[in-house]
Design an enzyme around this catalytic site. Sequence first.
Site, PDB file in Angstrom:
ATOM      1  N   ASP A  56       0.696  -1.046   0.135  1.00 23.62           N
ATOM      2  CA  ASP A  56       0.045   0.077   0.204  1.00 23.62           C
ATOM      3  C   ASP A  56       0.814   1.333   0.040  1.00 23.62           C
ATOM      4  O   ASP A  56       2.022   1.189  -0.205  1.00 23.62           O
ATOM      5  CB  ASP A  56      -1.053   0.151   1.215  1.00 23.62           C
ATOM      6  CG  ASP A  56      -0.003   0.256   2.535  1.00 23.62           C
ATOM      7  OD1 ASP A  56      -0.669   0.829   3.140  1.00 23.62           O
ATOM      8  OD2 ASP A  56       0.785  -0.475   2.639  1.00 23.62           O
ATOM      9  N   HIS A  72       1.538  -9.348  -2.997  1.00 20.43           N
ATOM     10  CA  HIS A  72       0.442  -8.303  -2.981  1.00 20.43           C
ATOM     11  C   HIS A  72       1.047  -6.954  -3.310  1.00 20.43           C
ATOM     12  O   HIS A  72       1.912  -6.387  -2.142  1.00 20.43           O
ATOM     13  CB  HIS A  72      -0.317  -8.515  -1.712  1.00 20.43           C
ATOM     14  CG  HIS A  72      -1.398  -7.571  -1.227  1.00 20.43           C
ATOM     15  ND1 HIS A  72      -2.470  -7.505  -1.471  1.00 20.43           N
ATOM     16  CD2 HIS A  72      -1.287  -6.409  -0.470  1.00 20.43           C
ATOM     17  CE1 HIS A  72      -3.428  -6.713  -1.172  1.00 20.43           C
ATOM     18  NE2 HIS A  72      -2.671  -6.016  -0.568  1.00 20.43           N
ATOM     19  N   ASP A 127       0.601 -18.025  -4.485  1.00 15.70           N
ATOM     20  CA  ASP A 127       1.227 -17.013  -5.026  1.00 15.70           C
ATOM     21  C   ASP A 127       0.066 -16.339  -5.950  1.00 15.70           C
ATOM     22  O   ASP A 127      -0.129 -16.322  -7.017  1.00 15.70           O
ATOM     23  CB  ASP A 127       2.114 -17.338  -6.089  1.00 15.70           C
ATOM     24  CG  ASP A 127       2.856 -16.409  -6.993  1.00 15.70           C
ATOM     25  OD1 ASP A 127       2.811 -15.260  -6.239  1.00 15.70           O
ATOM     26  OD2 ASP A 127       3.474 -16.500  -7.931  1.00 15.70           O
ATOM     27  N   GLU A 139       2.506 -10.682   0.403  1.00 14.66           N
ATOM     28  CA  GLU A 139       2.930  -9.411   0.427  1.00 14.66           C
ATOM     29  C   GLU A 139       4.421  -9.197   0.336  1.00 14.66           C
ATOM     30  O   GLU A 139       4.875 -10.245   0.735  1.00 14.66           O
ATOM     31  CB  GLU A 139       2.046  -8.459   1.516  1.00 14.66           C
ATOM     32  CG  GLU A 139       2.243  -7.066   1.454  1.00 14.66           C
ATOM     33  CD  GLU A 139       1.391  -6.235   2.091  1.00 14.66           C
ATOM     34  OE1 GLU A 139       1.048  -5.089   1.799  1.00 14.66           O
ATOM     35  OE2 GLU A 139       0.800  -6.728   3.106  1.00 14.66           O
TER      36      GLU A 139
END
Length: 632
Positions: A225, A551, A599, A608
Amino acid sequence: MLTFPHVHRRPTRRRTRKRTTAALLTAALLSGGMALAPGATGLSSAGSPSAAPPSAADPAAAATTPVRVNQAGYLPDGPKRATVVTAATQPLTWQLRNASGAVAASGRTVVHGADTASGEATHTADFSAYRKAGSGFVLVVDGQNSTPFDIRADLYDSLRSDAMAFFYHQRSGTPIEASLVGPAYARPAAHIGVAPNQGDTNVPCQAGVCDYTQDVRGGWYDAGDHGKYVVNGGISVWTLVDSFARAERAGNASALGDSTLRIPERGNGVPDVLDEARWELDFLMRMQVPEGKPYAGMAFHKIHDAAWTGIPTRPELDAQPRELHRPSTAATLNLAATAAQCARVFKPYDSTYAKRCLSVARTAWTAAKANPAVYAPESDSTGGGPYNDTQVTDDFYWAATELYAATGERAYRDAVTSSPWHTSSSALTPTGFNWADTAALGRLTLATVPNGLPASDIRRVRASVTAAADGHLAMMAGQGYAVPIPANGYVWGSNSQVTNNAIVMATAYALTGQQRYRAGVLESMDYLLGRNALDLSYVTGYGDTYARNQHHRFWANQYDASLPNPPSGSLAGGPNSGLQDPVAQEHLAGCSPAACYIDDIGSYSTNEVTVNWNAPLAWLAAFAAERCPPRD
């Protein structure tokens, strides 16, 4: 656009927290990705393979081999072991064949039997005695072939730079230049106040936290993020700076020196790894509460979006408001520790900057002492992970050791020696250290950096490091895959537990010169690079079959073909038996701990990337890449 949370959970032995989620993934999230079932392959006693079907959506999810090797390869002077999945109760014949198919070495496997973490029956094939370099080797056991691999001295040279390049890719507030990373990864500067970003140059606090704004530009995006967290940035920057300091003590600093990395600062006379660390250090120092304000000298805990963004979201297109979150004692002590380390390590290269770092560190220490119990709330998990931590005595110990190592002053020495962590056996444990458990960082600094503690105290500290390393080696010896964590250690970010424990072993090698510790480090790398229950390299770009759908909001090729996969050298979080995301819950129910990984970009609890996972990978890659004579 899908909207779902990026969630962090600490992989910690004593202060585990569950994280809440804001939304569930839709069925579309489950398209693509590699679904690897637990115990995906195995040889029967007769040598016949059995395999779970691969995911039809991903051609990379081909049937794996029961002969599990480091898919990148091995060092000529290092250990060379493979794990063979088989129910055979007697040793099997193995052959090492070169690229032309000729037998280069042969022998018999050693029966290990049941491996708790993987749920598999295993043997070990040891071909360490073979030391000739070459490419395209294959290990054949009872008619089954491993993936091809190399044996060469420069095996880890590219990973040393690729793992470090991860941090340039994650930089906030600066353009990522195509000339350095290639056109697929280039992007404009983000979060500097250019629309649609609301920017990090003038960020307000959450309601009730402060009545002013702060310039907190720069630093690294923490993970997948666009949040920036002081406690996770703290352990990450410490690890990078420690990597350079370790190499310097070993006489190998040139490999991490100026013009060794693909960063804009190359050629400025400062070691590139320190330039990269400085990008984060500058941000950490901008997070300090200004003089004259409430909680002056403390550090804001984090800065991130007011609400979760969807995947994919390019950073420069993130339109969410940005918010500063309340200061915390833990963040303040992270600032004190890393700024003090900066003062010590940067001094020969930029004395003015080192002085600034020391001033910031002293101020942060004083503020933490005045506010010893200001905690980040667990409930603060909208738009970013909470990174809550209510036990900060370990952070006080870590900060005190770094300030003492930087200054030699009695007040900091007294804070070190009076801390219960100074003699505690819990500073270094089988499950490893992490952002919430930082006493080990202080212990490692005291063991390796010259200081004024009594000789008997230094001997005890160093003995605790070698004892912990011996414990990791014993753990590895009792497992089918030689992993330096216990079967119950496969938690969120388990690969960082592996890498951090390997750092302890590497430190023990530096203290003693005993080859068994270096061998433990290299076998830990074997695990990350394919010698594991999934026959998968967790490092993008390394090995025949590797994680490629981590991720991430920009490296989101699985959802948008115009976007890239993660760059080479990115480390996936790894198996997590907690199954704390919907993708893992759907595909991995009943998995053995070491096989609880998929994955898929949606599996944020297993797949992540984060700065505090790549930092120890970079540390270890630099260590493994060094050519040094045996010291036993």
